[in-house]
Design a protein around this motif. Sequence first.
Motif, PDB file in Angstrom:
ATOM      1  N   ARG A  76       7.146  12.148  -2.435  1.00 47.29           N
ATOM      2  CA  ARG A  76       7.385  10.767  -2.014  1.00 47.29           C
ATOM      3  C   ARG A  76       7.708  10.713  -0.517  1.00 47.29           C
ATOM      4  NH1 ARG A  76      10.078   9.607  -5.987  1.00 47.29           N
ATOM      5  NH2 ARG A  76      12.062  10.439  -5.305  1.00 47.29           N
ATOM      6  N   ARG A  77       8.594  11.587  -0.056  1.00 52.60           N
ATOM      7  CA  ARG A  77       8.970  11.607   1.368  1.00 52.60           C
ATOM      8  C   ARG A  77       7.773  11.898   2.267  1.00 52.60           C
ATOM      9  NH1 ARG A  77      13.388  14.567  -0.253  1.00 52.60           N
ATOM     10  NH2 ARG A  77      12.481  16.473   0.569  1.00 52.60           N
ATOM     11  N   ASP A 121       3.171   5.910   6.761  1.00 48.00           N
ATOM     12  CA  ASP A 121       3.845   5.223   7.851  1.00 48.00           C
ATOM     13  C   ASP A 121       3.293   5.668   9.210  1.00 48.00           C
ATOM     14  OD1 ASP A 121       5.366   3.928   5.976  1.00 48.00           O
ATOM     15  OD2 ASP A 121       7.183   5.109   6.343  1.00 48.00           O
ATOM     16  N   GLY A 122       2.954   6.926   9.319  1.00 51.05           N
ATOM     17  CA  GLY A 122       2.410   7.449  10.574  1.00 51.05           C
ATOM     18  C   GLY A 122       1.038   6.874  10.907  1.00 51.05           C
ATOM     19  N   PHE A 123       0.290   6.486   9.899  1.00 51.31           N
ATOM     20  CA  PHE A 123      -1.047   5.926  10.124  1.00 51.31           C
ATOM     21  C   PHE A 123      -1.055   4.400  10.119  1.00 51.31           C
ATOM     22  CE2 PHE A 123      -2.520  10.163   9.419  1.00 51.31           C
ATOM     23  CZ  PHE A 123      -3.722  10.232  10.111  1.00 51.31           C
ATOM     24  N   TYR A 151       0.842  -1.201   0.000  1.00 50.40           N
ATOM     25  CA  TYR A 151       0.000   0.000   0.000  1.00 50.40           C
ATOM     26  C   TYR A 151       0.877   1.251   0.000  1.00 50.40           C
ATOM     27  CZ  TYR A 151      -3.026   3.786   1.180  1.00 50.40           C
ATOM     28  OH  TYR A 151      -3.663   4.997   1.142  1.00 50.40           O
ATOM     29  N   ARG A 152       1.940   1.240   0.756  1.00 47.42           N
ATOM     30  CA  ARG A 152       2.855   2.388   0.832  1.00 47.42           C
ATOM     31  C   ARG A 152       3.383   2.738  -0.571  1.00 47.42           C
ATOM     32  NH1 ARG A 152       8.765   3.042   2.359  1.00 47.42           N
ATOM     33  NH2 ARG A 152       8.826   4.715   3.874  1.00 47.42           N
ATOM     34  N   GLU A 153       3.792   1.722  -1.327  1.00 49.29           N
ATOM     35  CA  GLU A 153       4.301   1.939  -2.693  1.00 49.29           C
ATOM     36  C   GLU A 153       3.183   2.400  -3.625  1.00 49.29           C
ATOM     37  OE1 GLU A 153       7.805  -1.481  -2.687  1.00 49.29           O
ATOM     38  OE2 GLU A 153       5.712  -2.054  -3.075  1.00 49.29           O
ATOM     39  N   ARG A 154       2.006   1.783  -3.490  1.00 48.67           N
ATOM     40  CA  ARG A 154       0.871   2.167  -4.344  1.00 48.67           C
ATOM     41  C   ARG A 154       0.437   3.601  -4.070  1.00 48.67           C
ATOM     42  NH1 ARG A 154      -1.501  -2.463  -2.226  1.00 48.67           N
ATOM     43  NH2 ARG A 154      -3.342  -1.261  -1.646  1.00 48.67           N
ATOM     44  N   ALA A 155       0.373   3.966  -2.780  1.00 47.96           N
ATOM     45  CA  ALA A 155      -0.030   5.323  -2.419  1.00 47.96           C
ATOM     46  C   ALA A 155       0.985   6.336  -2.935  1.00 47.96           C
ATOM     47  CB  ALA A 155      -0.190   5.441  -0.911  1.00 47.96           C
ATOM     48  N   SER A 156       2.263   6.042  -2.760  1.00 51.22           N
ATOM     49  CA  SER A 156       3.309   6.943  -3.234  1.00 51.22           C
ATOM     50  C   SER A 156       3.214   7.134  -4.748  1.00 51.22           C
ATOM     51  CB  SER A 156       4.683   6.399  -2.840  1.00 51.22           C
ATOM     52  OG  SER A 156       5.692   7.284  -3.245  1.00 51.22           O
ATOM     53  N   ALA A 157       3.000   6.042  -5.476  1.00 48.12           N
ATOM     54  CA  ALA A 157       2.879   6.124  -6.935  1.00 48.12           C
ATOM     55  C   ALA A 157       1.616   6.880  -7.346  1.00 48.12           C
ATOM     56  CB  ALA A 157       2.874   4.722  -7.537  1.00 48.12           C
ATOM     57  N   ALA A 158       0.511   6.664  -6.628  1.00 51.87           N
ATOM     58  CA  ALA A 158      -0.738   7.368  -6.953  1.00 51.87           C
ATOM     59  C   ALA A 158      -0.602   8.868  -6.706  1.00 51.87           C
ATOM     60  CB  ALA A 158      -1.888   6.792  -6.144  1.00 51.87           C
ATOM     61  N   TYR A 159       0.028   9.246  -5.605  1.00 47.73           N
ATOM     62  CA  TYR A 159       0.223  10.671  -5.335  1.00 47.73           C
ATOM     63  C   TYR A 159       1.215  11.287  -6.322  1.00 47.73           C
ATOM     64  CZ  TYR A 159      -2.676  10.847  -1.187  1.00 47.73           C
ATOM     65  OH  TYR A 159      -3.752  10.830  -0.334  1.00 47.73           O
ATOM     66  N   ALA A 160       2.192  10.533  -6.773  1.00 43.20           N
ATOM     67  CA  ALA A 160       3.110  11.019  -7.806  1.00 43.20           C
ATOM     68  C   ALA A 160       2.344  11.253  -9.115  1.00 43.20           C
ATOM     69  CB  ALA A 160       4.256  10.035  -8.012  1.00 43.20           C
ATOM     70  N   GLY A 166      -3.165  17.569  -0.116  1.00 43.92           N
ATOM     71  CA  GLY A 166      -2.559  18.896  -0.103  1.00 43.92           C
ATOM     72  C   GLY A 166      -1.080  18.882  -0.452  1.00 43.92           C
ATOM     73  N   ILE A 167      -0.429  17.741  -0.281  1.00 43.67           N
ATOM     74  CA  ILE A 167       1.009  17.647  -0.575  1.00 43.67           C
ATOM     75  C   ILE A 167       1.273  17.853  -2.066  1.00 43.67           C
ATOM     76  CG2 ILE A 167       3.040  16.130  -0.532  1.00 43.67           C
ATOM     77  CD1 ILE A 167       1.737  14.848   2.051  1.00 43.67           C
ATOM     78  N   PRO A 168       0.710  17.012  -2.960  1.00 42.64           N
ATOM     79  CA  PRO A 168       0.969  17.252  -4.386  1.00 42.64           C
ATOM     80  C   PRO A 168       0.339  18.551  -4.889  1.00 42.64           C
ATOM     81  CG  PRO A 168      -0.534  15.404  -4.093  1.00 42.64           C
ATOM     82  CD  PRO A 168      -0.041  15.770  -2.740  1.00 42.64           C
ATOM     83  N   GLU A 169      -0.768  18.979  -4.270  1.00 40.19           N
ATOM     84  CA  GLU A 169      -1.399  20.226  -4.701  1.00 40.19           C
ATOM     85  C   GLU A 169      -0.472  21.419  -4.465  1.00 40.19           C
ATOM     86  OE1 GLU A 169      -5.094  19.991  -2.565  1.00 40.19           O
ATOM     87  OE2 GLU A 169      -5.894  18.467  -3.934  1.00 40.19           O
ATOM     88  N   ALA A 170       0.133  21.480  -3.280  1.00 43.30           N
ATOM     89  CA  ALA A 170       1.062  22.576  -2.979  1.00 43.30           C
ATOM     90  C   ALA A 170       2.325  22.480  -3.834  1.00 43.30           C
ATOM     91  CB  ALA A 170       1.426  22.549  -1.499  1.00 43.30           C
ATOM     92  N   LEU A 171       2.839  21.273  -4.005  1.00 43.84           N
ATOM     93  CA  LEU A 171       4.066  21.092  -4.803  1.00 43.84           C
ATOM     94  C   LEU A 171       3.831  21.431  -6.273  1.00 43.84           C
ATOM     95  CD1 LEU A 171       5.349  17.838  -3.102  1.00 43.84           C
ATOM     96  CD2 LEU A 171       6.439  20.091  -3.003  1.00 43.84           C
ATOM     97  N   ALA A 172       2.685  21.054  -6.808  1.00 40.11           N
ATOM     98  CA  ALA A 172       2.381  21.370  -8.209  1.00 40.11           C
ATOM     99  C   ALA A 172       2.319  22.877  -8.413  1.00 40.11           C
ATOM    100  CB  ALA A 172       1.072  20.722  -8.631  1.00 40.11           C
TER     101      ALA A 172
END
Length: 197
Positions: free
Chosen positions: A181-182, A189-191, A83-92, A157-163
């Motif tokens: 990604r970080r 990981d926190g959840f 899930y961690r890898e899938r979530a990271s790829a989806a947010y990317a 909000g992470i990718p929104e702000a970065l974009a």
Amino acid sequence: MEAMPAEGDREQQLLDAAQTLIREGRTLNISLGEVADRVGVSRSLLYVYFDGVPAIIDALFLQHLDRLAARILPELDSAEASYRERASAAYAAYLDYLIESGPILQLILRERHQDSPLGAESQRQFRRLLRRVAEDTRRALSLAPREAFVLLELTAGIPEALARLVRGGEIDREAAHATCRRLVTASVDGFAVAPTT
């Protein structure tokens, strides 16, 4: 003699003009006259394709929602990834979508509660996509449904702000992806439920 645009081409020209106006003003408060002027056609021609600004916004929303879903769902459906890898790829993928398309979906969703321009089909498709992503998050992290939605809203909000920073020329795409990604993996990981001993 100049060739007349095909039906689909003219409709797309109108949508592109509306999208440009929304981006420039960062609001859905546009008029049919502005769209017609941008394309160089009469207002009456717009009524051949759309019955008003809400219909234009609804069509833009569906178009962008389809593009977004086509990018993120394959990332979430990767069976061999955690899930961690899938979530990271989806947010990317979401970050790339935002860099390339701008904040059209965000602007429409921000103003939808005031006087919603979204039709029933748009609302249904949006809820379906959101539920799909939230359910995957809920299952993977053993969260309550509301917690999964809150996590998605916060991490979106992470990718929104970065974009926004990439589009403004403040950071490059590579730095945005590394930061995304970080931050996303740290959030996941926190959840994540710690194994009990």
